[in-house]
Design an enzyme around this catalytic site. Sequence first.
Site, PDB file in Angstrom:
ATOM      1  N   GLU A 112       0.808  -1.206   0.000  1.00  0.00           N
ATOM      2  CA  GLU A 112       0.000   0.000   0.000  1.00  0.00           C
ATOM      3  C   GLU A 112       0.852   1.271   0.000  1.00  0.00           C
ATOM      4  O   GLU A 112       1.995   1.279   0.433  1.00  0.00           O
ATOM      5  CB  GLU A 112      -0.959  -0.009   1.185  1.00  0.00           C
ATOM      6  CG  GLU A 112      -0.301  -0.343   2.494  1.00  0.00           C
ATOM      7  CD  GLU A 112      -1.322  -0.605   3.596  1.00  0.00           C
ATOM      8  OE1 GLU A 112      -2.061  -1.595   3.498  1.00  0.00           O
ATOM      9  OE2 GLU A 112      -1.365   0.178   4.544  1.00  0.00           O
ATOM     10  N   CYS A 133       3.526   8.379   0.646  1.00  0.00           N
ATOM     11  CA  CYS A 133       4.180   7.499   1.607  1.00  0.00           C
ATOM     12  C   CYS A 133       4.235   6.122   0.955  1.00  0.00           C
ATOM     13  O   CYS A 133       3.196   5.561   0.602  1.00  0.00           O
ATOM     14  CB  CYS A 133       3.324   7.499   2.867  1.00  0.00           C
ATOM     15  SG  CYS A 133       3.790   6.280   4.055  1.00  0.00           S
ATOM     16  N   CYS A 140       6.905  -7.019   7.202  1.00  0.00           N
ATOM     17  CA  CYS A 140       8.087  -6.479   7.868  1.00  0.00           C
ATOM     18  C   CYS A 140       8.562  -7.479   8.911  1.00  0.00           C
ATOM     19  O   CYS A 140       7.755  -8.096   9.603  1.00  0.00           O
ATOM     20  CB  CYS A 140       7.757  -5.147   8.541  1.00  0.00           C
ATOM     21  SG  CYS A 140       9.206  -4.389   9.317  1.00  0.00           S
ATOM     22  N   CYS A 144       7.378  -4.646  15.375  1.00  0.00           N
ATOM     23  CA  CYS A 144       7.027  -3.674  16.420  1.00  0.00           C
ATOM     24  C   CYS A 144       5.614  -4.009  16.903  1.00  0.00           C
ATOM     25  O   CYS A 144       4.737  -4.306  16.089  1.00  0.00           O
ATOM     26  CB  CYS A 144       7.100  -2.251  15.877  1.00  0.00           C
ATOM     27  SG  CYS A 144       8.749  -1.848  15.260  1.00  0.00           S
ATOM     28  N   CYS A 147       2.316  -2.245  15.361  1.00  0.00           N
ATOM     29  CA  CYS A 147       2.251  -1.965  13.925  1.00  0.00           C
ATOM     30  C   CYS A 147       1.583  -3.094  13.140  1.00  0.00           C
ATOM     31  O   CYS A 147       1.891  -4.273  13.344  1.00  0.00           O
ATOM     32  CB  CYS A 147       3.680  -1.751  13.415  1.00  0.00           C
ATOM     33  SG  CYS A 147       3.762  -1.500  11.636  1.00  0.00           S
ATOM     34  N   GLY A 187       7.125  -1.972   5.712  1.00  0.00           N
ATOM     35  CA  GLY A 187       8.493  -2.471   5.612  1.00  0.00           C
ATOM     36  C   GLY A 187       9.525  -1.543   6.226  1.00  0.00           C
ATOM     37  O   GLY A 187       9.243  -0.400   6.561  1.00  0.00           O
ATOM     38  N   GLU A 188      10.721  -2.091   6.381  1.00  0.00           N
ATOM     39  CA  GLU A 188      11.833  -1.335   6.965  1.00  0.00           C
ATOM     40  C   GLU A 188      12.809  -0.988   5.819  1.00  0.00           C
ATOM     41  O   GLU A 188      13.538  -1.867   5.327  1.00  0.00           O
ATOM     42  CB  GLU A 188      12.496  -2.197   8.048  1.00  0.00           C
ATOM     43  CG  GLU A 188      13.813  -1.692   8.566  1.00  0.00           C
ATOM     44  CD  GLU A 188      13.806  -0.222   9.009  1.00  0.00           C
ATOM     45  OE1 GLU A 188      12.983   0.166   9.838  1.00  0.00           O
ATOM     46  OE2 GLU A 188      14.657   0.534   8.498  1.00  0.00           O
ATOM     47  N   SER A 219      12.538   6.597   6.583  1.00  0.00           N
ATOM     48  CA  SER A 219      12.236   6.379   8.012  1.00  0.00           C
ATOM     49  C   SER A 219      12.755   5.016   8.439  1.00  0.00           C
ATOM     50  O   SER A 219      12.608   4.034   7.711  1.00  0.00           O
ATOM     51  CB  SER A 219      10.718   6.442   8.205  1.00  0.00           C
ATOM     52  OG  SER A 219      10.374   6.129   9.525  1.00  0.00           O
ATOM     53  N   SER A 242      12.211   6.383  13.939  1.00  0.00           N
ATOM     54  CA  SER A 242      11.031   6.028  14.730  1.00  0.00           C
ATOM     55  C   SER A 242      11.501   5.670  16.130  1.00  0.00           C
ATOM     56  O   SER A 242      11.914   4.536  16.384  1.00  0.00           O
ATOM     57  CB  SER A 242      10.318   4.835  14.100  1.00  0.00           C
ATOM     58  OG  SER A 242       9.838   5.186  12.831  1.00  0.00           O
ATOM     59  N   HIS A 244       9.811   6.390  19.437  1.00  0.00           N
ATOM     60  CA  HIS A 244       8.644   5.829  20.145  1.00  0.00           C
ATOM     61  C   HIS A 244       8.880   5.454  21.602  1.00  0.00           C
ATOM     62  O   HIS A 244       8.009   4.865  22.246  1.00  0.00           O
ATOM     63  CB  HIS A 244       8.055   4.614  19.417  1.00  0.00           C
ATOM     64  CG  HIS A 244       7.780   4.819  17.960  1.00  0.00           C
ATOM     65  ND1 HIS A 244       7.488   6.038  17.419  1.00  0.00           N
ATOM     66  CD2 HIS A 244       7.761   3.943  16.916  1.00  0.00           C
ATOM     67  CE1 HIS A 244       7.296   5.912  16.105  1.00  0.00           C
ATOM     68  NE2 HIS A 244       7.466   4.660  15.783  1.00  0.00           N
ATOM     69  N   CYS A 361       0.583   2.511   8.382  1.00  0.00           N
ATOM     70  CA  CYS A 361       1.133   1.547   7.448  1.00  0.00           C
ATOM     71  C   CYS A 361       0.665   0.121   7.722  1.00  0.00           C
ATOM     72  O   CYS A 361       0.549  -0.304   8.848  1.00  0.00           O
ATOM     73  CB  CYS A 361       2.660   1.616   7.449  1.00  0.00           C
ATOM     74  SG  CYS A 361       3.421   1.119   8.980  1.00  0.00           S
TER      75      CYS A 361
HETATM   76  N1  SAH Z   1       9.888   0.643   9.204  1.00  0.00           N
HETATM   77  C1  SAH Z   1      10.062   2.040   9.177  1.00  0.00           C
HETATM   78  C2  SAH Z   1       9.176   2.756   8.181  1.00  0.00           C
HETATM   79  C3  SAH Z   1       7.773   2.275   8.065  1.00  0.00           C
HETATM   80  S1  SAH Z   1       6.759   2.544   9.474  1.00  0.00           S
HETATM   81  C4  SAH Z   1       9.895   2.645  10.556  1.00  0.00           C
HETATM   82  O1  SAH Z   1       9.483   1.923  11.449  1.00  0.00           O
HETATM   83  O2  SAH Z   1      10.229   3.817  10.712  1.00  0.00           O
HETATM   84  C5  SAH Z   1       6.423   4.278   9.319  1.00  0.00           C
HETATM   85  C6  SAH Z   1       5.970   4.924  10.598  1.00  0.00           C
HETATM   86  O3  SAH Z   1       4.624   4.522  10.913  1.00  0.00           O
HETATM   87  C7  SAH Z   1       6.824   4.568  11.789  1.00  0.00           C
HETATM   88  O4  SAH Z   1       7.173   5.705  12.542  1.00  0.00           O
HETATM   89  C8  SAH Z   1       5.902   3.651  12.538  1.00  0.00           C
HETATM   90  O5  SAH Z   1       6.263   3.554  13.858  1.00  0.00           O
HETATM   91  C9  SAH Z   1       4.556   4.301  12.287  1.00  0.00           C
HETATM   92  N2  SAH Z   1       3.414   3.462  12.663  1.00  0.00           N
HETATM   93  C10 SAH Z   1       3.300   2.135  12.598  1.00  0.00           C
HETATM   94  N3  SAH Z   1       2.097   1.731  13.066  1.00  0.00           N
HETATM   95  C11 SAH Z   1       1.440   2.853  13.456  1.00  0.00           C
HETATM   96  C12 SAH Z   1       0.166   3.100  14.038  1.00  0.00           C
HETATM   97  N4  SAH Z   1      -0.671   2.115  14.290  1.00  0.00           N
HETATM   98  N5  SAH Z   1      -0.181   4.388  14.325  1.00  0.00           N
HETATM   99  C13 SAH Z   1       0.675   5.409  14.031  1.00  0.00           C
HETATM  100  N6  SAH Z   1       1.877   5.230  13.475  1.00  0.00           N
HETATM  101  C14 SAH Z   1       2.269   3.965  13.197  1.00  0.00           C
HETATM  102 FE1  SF4 Z   2       8.326  -2.705  10.581  1.00  0.00          FE
HETATM  103 FE2  SF4 Z   2       8.370  -0.029  10.848  1.00  0.00          FE
HETATM  104 FE3  SF4 Z   2       6.142  -1.455  11.404  1.00  0.00          FE
HETATM  105 FE4  SF4 Z   2       8.263  -1.639  13.023  1.00  0.00          FE
HETATM  106  S1  SF4 Z   2       7.023   0.202  12.619  1.00  0.00           S
HETATM  107  S2  SF4 Z   2       7.010  -3.380  12.264  1.00  0.00           S
HETATM  108  S3  SF4 Z   2       9.933  -1.525  11.562  1.00  0.00           S
HETATM  109  S4  SF4 Z   2       7.101  -1.239   9.408  1.00  0.00           S
END
Ligand code: SAH
Ligand code: SF4
Length: 390
Positions: A112, A133, A140, A144, A147, A187-188, A219, A242, A244, A361
């Site tokens: 997506e 985006c 991934c 996390c 996510c 994805g990362e 990111s 990220s 957090h 995401c």
């Molecule tokens: N893997 C990379 C990039 C993709 S995630 C990373 O983790 O940075 C992009 C961003 O979306 C990250 O900051 C992630 O923590 C955030 N994200 C993931 N799930 C989310 C959610 N449920 N609500 C808000 N932000 C979220």
């Molecule tokens: Fe992967 Fe980024 Fe989601 Fe963590 S926040 S599971 S690194 S996509």
Amino acid sequence: MALVRLICCGFAGPVASIVTNALRDIKSLQLEELGEKFRELGEPSYRSRQIADWLYKRRVESFENMTDLPHELRRRLAKLFGFDRLDVVRVLGSRDTTRKFLFRLGDGNLIESVLIPASPALYGQKSDRRTICISTQVGCAYGCKFCASGLEGFSRNLRENEIVDQIITAERESGEKIDNIVFMGMGEPLANLQNVMRAIRIINAPWGLGIGARHITVSTSGLAPQIRKLADEPLQIRLAVSLHGATDEVRNQIMPINRRYNVETLLSACDYYVARKKQRLTFEYILIAGVNDSDEQAHILAKHAHRLSAKVNLIPYNTVEGLEWSRPSRNRQEKFLSILREHGVAATLRYEKGHDINAACGQLRLQTKREDVASPSRRRKNRQDVRVTI
Ligand code: SAH
Ligand code: SF4
């Protein structure tokens, strides 16, 4: 969570059996690689510019349409290279609001992208920019806890052309010119660094999409050694980290990567990035109720931000079906922001766009897969690329 994995694994079977195009996609080549290919074929070197022009300026989708190439050459190229397409499965949202695209790749996997209209101070960019985006992997591996992208684990890296095609297809579907790219989809990105960098070169190059490096943000969840590698790349792309959680105790709870690269290891890789690039990075900080939203975390986060002269983007958590986390009250979000500001940190609280269309995401893909499992007839419709616009 185990149930979700089980259901989705069941769904993976038929998708995996879809036959993929065996020829290498023409958009996976850099300009100089096209040049080499033409040398091998005994063609003049200006052919590579002609092809790039057809691909990225005029956006044709077959060699047949490259009308200023000799017929014989078009036929030879069609035997050597393919044109992969991203099929649009669903589009949520409408013009002037955040729009989310669900794409199907050649092998049936779903990814997506989110198109975000002009927005004030998004990642330090000017307010009139149209941002997309984009995803870098199917699923991934980093898991996390908050996510949706990590819920089903990792399937594969996206190829460079699949990354670039998200931009091209979203522009085609929306009729809008995109001029800001954030690698914050599924994805990362730093775990797929080679393909991501190859895609960035195409996105940035004047012969490609021509988007300035300062309008490209990558990111990461904190792959410290890869941050150092990115710092050594000549392009002035922006970095968002990220975070957090401001301490190992909090980060360990929600981000397994922290057990490999703890906060200090991550921050020292960030020091290196900032020193090499001479630019400010951004800390992304999702606010999750009762997990990372205490005053104490805000004070420590301010200290980290000072150390790196970093900006902080606070993002109220977007709920994911099946996960237990929630966003703090508005008061708590604002208190957290005010502590950062009292310390003189440049911080914003992002009023999440697209909350109603699963804009975080991985969420739309997960929801679609769940619906497909619940209703096989919709799944059949999806296979025929039925487009649902809400
Ligand atoms: N893997 C990379 C990039 C993709 S995630 C990373 O983790 O940075 C992009 C961003 O979306 C990250 O900051 C992630 O923590 C955030 N994200 C993931 N799930 C989310 C959610 N449920 N609500 C808000 N932000 C979220
Ligand atoms: Fe992967 Fe980024 Fe989601 Fe963590 S926040 S599971 S690194 S996509």
